[in-house]
Design an enzyme around this catalytic site. Structure first.
Site, mmCIF file in Angstrom:
data_model
loop_
_atom_site.group_PDB
_atom_site.id
_atom_site.type_symbol
_atom_site.label_atom_id
_atom_site.label_comp_id
_atom_site.label_asym_id
_atom_site.label_seq_id
_atom_site.Cartn_x
_atom_site.Cartn_y
_atom_site.Cartn_z
ATOM 1 N N LYS A 75 4.244 2.203 -2.432
ATOM 2 C CA LYS A 75 4.676 3.337 -2.902
ATOM 3 C C LYS A 75 6.035 3.371 -2.692
ATOM 4 C CE LYS A 75 0.191 5.220 -2.101
ATOM 5 N NZ LYS A 75 -0.919 4.667 -2.851
ATOM 6 N N HIS B 222 -7.403 -5.673 0.107
ATOM 7 C CA HIS B 222 -6.195 -4.731 0.012
ATOM 8 C C HIS B 222 -5.344 -5.240 1.418
ATOM 9 C CE1 HIS B 222 -4.068 -1.069 -0.499
ATOM 10 N NE2 HIS B 222 -4.254 -0.916 1.040
ATOM 11 N N SER C 268 0.694 -1.329 -0.045
ATOM 12 C CA SER C 268 0.038 0.214 -0.106
ATOM 13 C C SER C 268 0.784 1.242 0.102
ATOM 14 C CB SER C 268 -1.104 -0.033 1.364
ATOM 15 O OG SER C 268 -2.040 0.855 0.917
ATOM 16 N N TRP D 3 -9.912 0.415 -5.242
ATOM 17 C CA TRP D 3 -9.369 1.730 -5.046
ATOM 18 C C TRP D 3 -7.827 1.966 -5.346
ATOM 19 C CZ3 TRP D 3 -10.838 6.501 -3.629
ATOM 20 C CH2 TRP D 3 -10.173 7.247 -2.780
HETATM 21 C C1 GCU Z 1 -5.261 4.723 1.666
HETATM 22 C C2 GCU Z 1 -4.668 5.552 0.268
HETATM 23 C C3 GCU Z 1 -3.933 4.708 -0.351
HETATM 24 C C4 GCU Z 1 -2.857 4.007 0.241
HETATM 25 C C5 GCU Z 1 -3.606 3.147 1.621
HETATM 26 C C6 GCU Z 1 -2.802 2.539 2.465
HETATM 27 O O1 GCU Z 1 -6.425 3.965 0.946
HETATM 28 O O2 GCU Z 1 -5.818 6.147 -0.345
HETATM 29 O O3 GCU Z 1 -3.227 5.714 -1.304
HETATM 30 O O4 GCU Z 1 -2.057 3.048 -0.225
HETATM 31 O O5 GCU Z 1 -4.384 4.243 2.248
HETATM 32 O O6 GCU Z 1 -1.778 2.848 2.596
HETATM 33 O O7 GCU Z 1 -3.585 1.579 2.991
#
Ligand code: GCU
Length: 426
Positions: free
Chosen positions: A259, A398, A255, A348
């Protein structure tokens, strides 16, 4: 009621809707990875390295994430605990505090947790990443020290930190990782940048900048760069550990930390394999698709703007005008291996956009004689695809689970066994 329109077209958050329909994705053209700013097309790995790669790297530094911080004057590794027979004899566990120090007297620390396979013959490869909260999330074991308290768990909130113990154990399939001969090393992301918009003063940036400069640098630095920096500092630590093979490093992240893993892997060529899980918007997913989360909503609606440079917030409104898209970020990893994973229910994060991005990074991998993903058609759930660029669409939510790690370890086995083979051929 005004007609509903997409984020990209209007700055008013009240009008934003999330698009989950392929048909409603605006037409877009991806920037060509092989065409330089001066219009010249490159056709060799040398031109990529010397000319085009620096251009793409500079886009991510100068426009999106900002440069990674520099190096501290000194890093000292203090072993704060050692457990020889952890996980029923499978692991050796060490907790190591990294002290970062500057000549001017400033200092900062991060708490790393390392599991080494107990029965390894020779030096082992290692998975390196960050945790969302403290290290104690990885296991219910009460002897793991509470860390990562600088973030939203609150400065000294031991009770909250304690309540997090073991809560992400499913994301740390330690037995399987160690049984396959891999070490795993991680620290809390909060130790490098507390995951909140006002985290700057407690972040690693405070080592390099005075308090009065921290407001200004938000325009050219970011939380994601601080996290990527942290992953690289863990790589430094790994390379100082005698039991670890410092040439066999893997970075991974889920997540927001996926990144960070991708940005770390793009910058730090010591990582032979970069694992990117459900990283979504601002990670592996193509920004121009405007499917699920968008850069602009991340910066403006959900208050996650500190993951990026402050001057990117306005630019994020017009993704179609950005010089580069996220397939360029994946391509920066070339020729090293990259493994991109998505989950079916994680709309998402735009699973298909993550796949397409990995697919379109292929033109650069081809320059190196590496194998790109063959088809723009996303493979069905549960069917891993590719080698040098690999992809898995995992069934489910997720998350980062054993199934993800199994594929990441398969990818690592492929790379490291070929390195070992090449070494023995010499
Ligand atoms: C939120 C955010 C995402 C991210 C995620 C996470 O959903 O919008 O961009 O990747 O959190 O880190 O769990």
């Amino acid at each position: 009621m005004p007609e509903k329109i997409y984020y990209c077209e209007n700055e008013d958050p009240a009008l934003w809707v999330v698009n989950y329909e392929e048909e409603k994705i605006p037409p877009y053209t991806l920037p060509d990875l092989l065409v330089c700013r001066d219009g010249k097309r490159i056709s060799s790995s040398r031109d990529w390295r010397e000319k085009r790669r620096p251009e793409i790297l500079s886009f991510f530094e100068d426009v999106m994430y900002g440069e990674l911080p520099g190096l501290p004057d000194e890093a000292e590794y203090e072993t704060v605990s050692r457990k020889e027979n952890d996980l029923n004899g499978l692991a050796v566990r060490r907790e190591i505090r990294i002290h970062f120090r500057m000549k001017n007297g400033k200092s900062h620390f991060a708490d790393a947790l390392l599991f080494l396979p107990a029965k390894a013959e020779g030096k082992v490869p290692v998975f390196i990443g960050l945790t969302f909260k403290g290290n104690q999330v990885c296991s219910p074991d009460p002897s793991i020290r509470l860390t990562g308290l600088r973030g939203d768990a609150g400065g000294t909130d031991i009770k909250t930190a304690e309540s997090l113990r073991g809560t992400h154990a499913r994301r740390f399939p330690l037995k399987e990782i160690l049984s396959r001969g891999y070490a795993i090393l991680f620290a809390s992301c909060h130790d490098f940048f507390p995951d909140r918009s006002d985290g700057w003063e407690e972040s690693i940036y405070s080592l390099f900048y005075d308090k009065n400069e921290l407001e200004k640098i938000q325009w050219e630095r970011s939380g994601l760069s601080a996290w990527a920096w942290g992953i690289s500092r863990l790589a430094d630590l790994a390379q100082s550990i005698p039991e670890i093979d410092g040439t066999r490093l893997v970075c991974y992240g889920h997540s927001r930390l996926g990144k960070a893993s991708l940005w770390a892997g793009a910058n730090d060529e010591r990582f032979s394999l970069v694992c990117v899980n459900d990283s979504g918007c601002g990670g592996a997913a193509l920004s121009r698709r405007l499917y699920g989360e968008t850069l602009f909503s991340m910066c403006r609606k959900y208050n996650m703007g500190y993951w990026f440079r402050r001057d990117f917030w306005e630019k994020s409104l017009h993704v179609e005008k950005l010089e580069m898209d996220q397939h360029g970020l994946i391509a920066l990893v070339a020729p090293r291996a990259v493994a991109v994973h998505s989950a079916t229910e994680d709309r998402w994060a735009d699973p298909y956009g993550e796949y397409l991005s990995a697919y379109h990074a292929g033109s650069v991998y081809r320059l190196f004689g590496k194998t790109p993903l063959e088809s723009p058609v996303q493979p069905p759930p549960g069917q891993p695809a590719g080698t040098d660029i690999s992809y898995l669409l995992r069934e489910g939510k997720h998350d980062i689970l054993l199934e993800d790690f199994q594929q990441y370890m398969d990818a690592a086995d492929r790379i490291f066994s070929s390195i070992t083979q090449k070494r023995s051929e010499k």
